[in-house]
Design a protein around this motif. Structure first.
Motif, mmCIF file in Angstrom:
data_model
loop_
_atom_site.group_PDB
_atom_site.id
_atom_site.type_symbol
_atom_site.label_atom_id
_atom_site.label_comp_id
_atom_site.label_asym_id
_atom_site.label_seq_id
_atom_site.Cartn_x
_atom_site.Cartn_y
_atom_site.Cartn_z
ATOM 1 N N GLY A 108 0.822 -1.212 0.000
ATOM 2 C CA GLY A 108 0.000 0.000 0.000
ATOM 3 C C GLY A 108 0.851 1.255 0.000
ATOM 4 N N GLU A 109 0.257 2.346 -0.442
ATOM 5 C CA GLU A 109 0.960 3.632 -0.531
ATOM 6 C C GLU A 109 0.221 4.698 0.276
ATOM 7 N N GLY A 110 0.926 5.748 0.603
ATOM 8 C CA GLY A 110 0.326 6.889 1.268
ATOM 9 C C GLY A 110 -0.064 6.616 2.704
ATOM 10 N N TYR A 116 -1.086 0.863 8.335
ATOM 11 C CA TYR A 116 -0.694 -0.548 8.400
ATOM 12 C C TYR A 116 0.483 -0.739 9.359
ATOM 13 N N TYR A 117 1.527 0.048 9.193
ATOM 14 C CA TYR A 117 2.707 -0.131 10.041
ATOM 15 C C TYR A 117 2.435 0.222 11.500
ATOM 16 N N PHE A 118 1.568 1.201 11.738
ATOM 17 C CA PHE A 118 1.188 1.498 13.128
ATOM 18 C C PHE A 118 0.485 0.295 13.748
ATOM 19 N N ILE A 119 -0.471 -0.262 13.016
ATOM 20 C CA ILE A 119 -1.204 -1.433 13.529
ATOM 21 C C ILE A 119 -0.252 -2.614 13.715
#
Length: 179
Positions: A108-110, A116-119
């Motif tokens: 994914g972008e933006g 995603y990375y926080f989750i």
């Protein structure tokens, strides 16, 4: 053996497992049997299974809370035992997948990439933190110290539930990028 002596014994085990499990997972995560020359089929079928197990764990945890609120202690105990077994099954499948398959990168972008990375990062960190919490909560129940059990369960439950739910969310977010 009195409760204090039993608690000391359990504490040593809880501490050991809380250190050994994350280290073992991290070490095994970095080992790919196929790249080491072993003739093993990649377990690429496992991610949807272990994501489902995370979802089942979440349902079991909520059902366990409902059961205890209704005074059904034996059912509560059985549901939590199943949740622990599901978490263990997840862990074993997760390790098996990563030891036989190439890691998948999130595509994914933006903003969605940051979400995603926080989750993912919060999921990983809390999955490490939940190990001693679950084991301590279990110990308190096994020792019959229900006042302390309830106190720590109020901390353990939302963290464990978050880990279970975000396990499903991480899978759903990365699944389009599996090869």
């Amino acid at each position: 053996m009195n409760n204090l002596a039993q608690e000391r014994k359990y504490r040593k085990l809880i501490t050991a497992l809380s250190i050994i499990i994350p280290i073992a997972v991290a070490a095994l995560f970095g080992i790919n049997l196929r790249k080491l020359g072993f003739d093993v089929e990649p377990f690429t079928f496992l991610p949807p299974i272990y994501a489902t197990i995370n979802g089942v764990t979440a349902v079991l945890l909520v059902a366990a809370v409902v059961a205890i609120k209704k005074g059904k202690r034996k059912l509560h105990e059985k549901l939590n035992t199943l949740a622990i077994l599901c978490s263990l099954a997840f862990l074993l499948m997760y390790i098996a997948y990563h030891m036989t398959s190439d890691s998948t990168s999130f595509g994914g972008e933006g903003v969605i990439k940051y979400i995603y990375y926080f989750i993912l990062i919060s999921h990983i960190l809390l999955s490490i933190a939940v190990i001693p919490l679950v084991l301590t909560t279990l110990m308190r129940a096994k020792l019959g110290d229900f006042k302390k059990h309830r106190k720590i369960a109020k901390i353990t439950f939302p963290i464990w539930l978050y880990v279970a739910i975000t396990g499903v969310v991480v899978y759903l977010m990365i699944s389009p990028y599996y090869v």
